[in-house]
Write a protein that holds these residues in place. Structure first.
Motif, mmCIF file in Angstrom:
data_model
loop_
_atom_site.group_PDB
_atom_site.id
_atom_site.type_symbol
_atom_site.label_atom_id
_atom_site.label_comp_id
_atom_site.label_asym_id
_atom_site.label_seq_id
_atom_site.Cartn_x
_atom_site.Cartn_y
_atom_site.Cartn_z
ATOM 1 N N SER A 47 19.530 75.088 -55.989
ATOM 2 C CA SER A 47 19.899 76.447 -56.482
ATOM 3 C C SER A 47 20.685 76.232 -57.825
ATOM 4 N N MET A 48 21.696 74.972 -58.115
ATOM 5 C CA MET A 48 22.366 74.724 -59.127
ATOM 6 C C MET A 48 21.603 74.571 -60.484
ATOM 7 N N PHE A 49 20.410 74.045 -60.195
ATOM 8 C CA PHE A 49 19.511 73.701 -61.259
ATOM 9 C C PHE A 49 18.552 75.050 -61.827
ATOM 10 N N LEU A 50 18.573 75.799 -60.756
ATOM 11 C CA LEU A 50 17.735 77.060 -60.940
ATOM 12 C C LEU A 50 18.758 78.209 -61.672
ATOM 13 N N GLY A 51 19.883 77.810 -61.935
ATOM 14 C CA GLY A 51 20.640 78.629 -62.853
ATOM 15 C C GLY A 51 21.991 79.347 -62.217
ATOM 16 N N GLU A 52 22.686 79.988 -62.982
ATOM 17 C CA GLU A 52 23.888 80.701 -62.568
ATOM 18 C C GLU A 52 23.445 81.771 -61.752
ATOM 19 N N ASN A 53 22.313 82.471 -62.104
ATOM 20 C CA ASN A 53 21.984 83.712 -61.377
ATOM 21 C C ASN A 53 21.740 83.398 -60.167
ATOM 22 N N PHE A 54 20.699 82.479 -59.689
ATOM 23 C CA PHE A 54 20.499 82.128 -58.543
ATOM 24 C C PHE A 54 21.573 81.648 -57.666
ATOM 25 N N TYR A 55 22.375 80.684 -58.374
ATOM 26 C CA TYR A 55 23.577 80.266 -57.428
ATOM 27 C C TYR A 55 24.297 81.231 -57.134
ATOM 28 N N GLN A 56 24.376 82.544 -57.992
ATOM 29 C CA GLN A 56 25.385 83.630 -57.417
ATOM 30 C C GLN A 56 24.698 84.057 -55.898
ATOM 31 N N ILE A 57 23.697 84.197 -55.602
ATOM 32 C CA ILE A 57 23.047 84.460 -54.343
ATOM 33 C C ILE A 57 23.509 83.691 -53.141
ATOM 34 N N ILE A 58 23.493 82.427 -53.396
ATOM 35 C CA ILE A 58 24.319 81.410 -52.313
ATOM 36 C C ILE A 58 25.629 81.541 -52.255
ATOM 37 N N TYR A 59 26.332 81.663 -53.579
ATOM 38 C CA TYR A 59 27.669 81.829 -53.479
ATOM 39 C C TYR A 59 28.239 83.172 -52.574
ATOM 40 N N THR A 60 27.484 84.265 -52.900
ATOM 41 C CA THR A 60 27.988 85.395 -52.207
ATOM 42 C C THR A 60 27.828 85.307 -50.891
ATOM 43 N N PHE A 61 26.845 84.425 -50.320
ATOM 44 C CA PHE A 61 26.705 84.031 -48.730
ATOM 45 C C PHE A 61 27.861 83.020 -48.280
ATOM 46 N N LEU A 62 28.065 81.975 -49.183
ATOM 47 C CA LEU A 62 29.014 80.951 -48.851
ATOM 48 C C LEU A 62 30.328 81.379 -48.828
ATOM 49 N N ASP A 63 30.593 82.586 -49.607
ATOM 50 C CA ASP A 63 32.018 83.124 -49.873
ATOM 51 C C ASP A 63 32.421 84.065 -48.600
ATOM 52 N N SER A 64 31.114 84.478 -47.913
ATOM 53 C CA SER A 64 31.523 85.182 -46.880
ATOM 54 C C SER A 64 32.025 84.645 -45.518
ATOM 55 N N PHE A 65 32.184 85.388 -44.340
ATOM 56 C CA PHE A 65 32.768 84.650 -43.048
ATOM 57 C C PHE A 65 31.487 83.797 -42.569
ATOM 58 N N PHE A 66 30.178 84.132 -42.962
ATOM 59 C CA PHE A 66 29.013 83.414 -42.502
ATOM 60 C C PHE A 66 29.100 81.975 -43.226
ATOM 61 N N GLY A 67 29.498 82.035 -44.326
ATOM 62 C CA GLY A 67 29.418 80.875 -45.200
ATOM 63 C C GLY A 67 30.634 79.821 -44.471
ATOM 64 N N LYS A 68 31.774 80.355 -44.418
ATOM 65 C CA LYS A 68 32.784 79.455 -43.743
ATOM 66 C C LYS A 68 32.130 79.238 -42.131
ATOM 67 N N PHE A 69 31.707 79.814 -41.589
ATOM 68 C CA PHE A 69 30.817 79.471 -40.131
ATOM 69 C C PHE A 69 30.042 78.218 -40.362
ATOM 70 N N LEU A 70 29.112 78.525 -41.331
ATOM 71 C CA LEU A 70 28.133 77.717 -41.438
ATOM 72 C C LEU A 70 28.753 76.299 -41.879
ATOM 73 N N ILE A 71 29.931 76.250 -42.948
ATOM 74 C CA ILE A 71 30.407 74.919 -43.386
ATOM 75 C C ILE A 71 31.120 74.144 -42.146
ATOM 76 N N LEU A 72 31.830 75.068 -41.463
ATOM 77 C CA LEU A 72 32.579 74.623 -40.179
ATOM 78 C C LEU A 72 31.627 73.994 -39.082
ATOM 79 N N GLY A 73 30.414 74.765 -38.915
ATOM 80 C CA GLY A 73 29.416 74.411 -38.115
ATOM 81 C C GLY A 73 28.699 73.060 -38.339
ATOM 82 N N ILE A 74 28.474 72.877 -39.631
ATOM 83 C CA ILE A 74 27.801 71.424 -40.005
ATOM 84 C C ILE A 74 28.715 70.442 -39.861
#
Lengths: 128, 111
Positions: A47-74
């Motif tokens: 997603s980094m390679f695909l550019g800032e706009n695409f990264y923004q989608i993952i960023y929105t997810f990771l910056d949420s509660f679910f993102g934190k849950f995912l990182i802690l889960g992994i």
């Protein structure tokens, strides 16, 4: 040679639960979760390679509660698999097979998987 | 040298697991630190040559290790030989292609 009569491992639904079997199956489950985690990290890099706009989608997810849950889960999934993996190595050297030691080790693996998760999270958040 | 294929796999699974620990801990700590940072901050992390080297180790050992593990799970839970073989071939193929593509793109990002 016809192999269709080969016995399979006992399926989980018909297996009587014990500490040892719980840790054993969770070694596999966390192994699969780690696979999913690694695939997610690859997706993240792509997603980094695909550019800032695409990264923004993952960023929105990771910056949420679910993102934190995912990182802690992994992080937990890795911690568990790592600790249980150490025991596998101990087994390979021929130690830790009797019931009492096995149960103590199982409890330690479960307990320390959470402690290690918290430790990694705190170190990552505050010291890196 | 070990001749038996299963024994070799058994050993390689242990070794790749051991080699995987340092880059994995390093990567997790860094991910925890940057997962909710902006594009530029994350880009700086991924452009660092040390990052690229450690991610290289992580992906090579990681996908090798998980490929052996998945193979064992299929071995245990898929009874149909044909489906098992196809599943194994697909998972092995993907666990070579995915890290290679990711590493290639990672180097593209850093340039």
């Amino acid at each position: 040679m016809k192999n269709s009569d080969n016995p399979l491992s006992p399926h989980l639904q018909i297996y009587k639960w014990q500490l040892s079997s719980l840790v054993s199956i969770f070694h596999r489950i966390t192994g699969i979760l780690n696979t999913a985690g690694l695939l997610f990290f690859c997706f993240w890099i792509i997603s980094m390679f695909l550019g800032e706009n695409f990264y923004q989608i993952i960023y929105t997810f990771l910056d949420s509660f679910f993102g934190k849950f995912l990182i802690l889960g992994i992080t937990w999934s890795f911690s568990f698999h790592f600790l249980s993996g150490i025991r596998h190595l101990v087994w390979d050297f021929g130690y830790g097979y009797d019931l009492k030691k096995s149960n103590i080790a199982s409890i330690l693996i479960i307990l320390f998987s959470f402690i290690l998760t918290i430790l990694l999270y705190l170190i990552g958040k505050h010291f890196i | 040298m070990i001749k038996n294929n299963a024994t070799k796999k058994w050993l390689m699974q242990r070794l790749s697991g051991l080699f995987l620990v340092p880059p994995m801990i390093w990567f997790l700590l860094n991910i925890i630190s940057i997962y909710n940072k902006t594009y530029l901050e994350v880009l700086i992390f991924f452009s660092n040559p040390i990052s690229i080297f450690l991610i290289f180790l992580l992906l090579i050992f990681g996908f090798y290790h998980l490929s052996i593990g998945l193979n064992q799970i299929f071995e245990d839970y898929i009874s149909n030989e044909k489906i098992k073989n196809v599943t194994n071939i697909i998972s092995r193929f993907l666990s070579i292609i995915i890290p290679l593509v990711t590493l290639f793109l990672l180097i593209q990002i850093s340039l």
